[in-house]
Design an enzyme around this catalytic site. Structure first.
Site, mmCIF file in Angstrom:
data_model
loop_
_atom_site.group_PDB
_atom_site.id
_atom_site.type_symbol
_atom_site.label_atom_id
_atom_site.label_comp_id
_atom_site.label_asym_id
_atom_site.label_seq_id
_atom_site.Cartn_x
_atom_site.Cartn_y
_atom_site.Cartn_z
ATOM 1 N N ASP A 7 -24.784 -21.219 38.930
ATOM 2 C CA ASP A 7 -25.268 -20.968 37.575
ATOM 3 C C ASP A 7 -24.358 -19.904 36.965
ATOM 4 O OD1 ASP A 7 -26.917 -20.950 35.318
ATOM 5 O OD2 ASP A 7 -28.257 -19.443 36.186
ATOM 6 N N GLU A 9 -25.109 -17.730 33.676
ATOM 7 C CA GLU A 9 -25.879 -16.565 33.255
ATOM 8 C C GLU A 9 -26.839 -16.154 34.376
ATOM 9 O OE1 GLU A 9 -26.983 -16.869 28.773
ATOM 10 O OE2 GLU A 9 -26.752 -18.918 29.521
#
Length: 198
Positions: A7, A9
């Site tokens: 991922d 963020e």
């Protein structure tokens, strides 16, 4: 080589929309996928706020250009690239994230697009529904072993579908909801966990 899907963020960079919230005094934009399970509900809220407050794409891009990756993200990504094929798999948008992609030396990123008209954010276009899980499924169908790390509700399917899924700095309420997943609180700890499988 095995694949590592990260991922963006919450793992390599801070939450973009939270920075925008602070800069534009928009409390509702502080909500993230750590708070809401329904991504469409979250994005509809964001679209409503940016249009009510007349926040333009260029305004957000200016805010993002001042952001920096997390401390340790560069070194972790350099190490990861020397041990895995690395791809960022994110529910962010190219139009917002690109300044931070540049600051991390242009890693591969699979994410979504915003619909823009005259600098106004009109909506968004998903690459595909449940994109994160489907990326993992596609890589596994090509006989890759896939590792993944993420921090939010929208990462759970990706982490569960991967061969090894790791929560990175996930809040306690999410970790408690999915105790079967591994956890790491720093990039060094994430590296140590991944090293066990090399």
């Amino acid at each position: 080589m095995d694949f590592l899907c990260l991922d963006f963020e919450g793992v390599l960079i801070p939450e973009i929309w939270q920075y925008v919230a602070k800069e534009t005094n928009s409390e509702e934009l502080m909500l993230t996928t750590q708070d809401l399970k329904d991504y469409d509900e979250l994005m509809k809220l964001r679209m409503k706020v940016v249009n009510e407050k007349n926040i333009k794409l260029s305004d957000i891009q200016e805010i993002v250009s001042k952001m920096e990756p997390f401390e340790g993200a560069h070194d972790f990504l350099d190490w990861a690239r020397s041990n895995f094929q690395v791809s960022i798999v994110s529910d962010t948008f190219y139009e917002l994230a690109w300044p931070l992609v540049q600051k991390l030396n242009f890693p591969t990123i699979i994410c979504h697009h915003l619909n823009i008209e005259n600098d106004r954010i009109m909506g968004y276009e998903l690459r595909q529904d449940n994109n994160k899980q489907k990326v993992i499924e596609s890589l596994k169908s090509l006989k890759y072993k896939v590792f993944a790390a993420g921090d939010s509700y929208n990462d759970v399917n990706m982490l569960k579908t991967s061969d090894v899924g790791i929560f990175f700095q996930a809040p306690e309420h999410i970790k408690n909801e999915f105790p079967e997943l591994l956890t790491a609180t720093t990039h060094d700890e994430l590296k140590s966990t991944l090293c066990k499988y090399l």
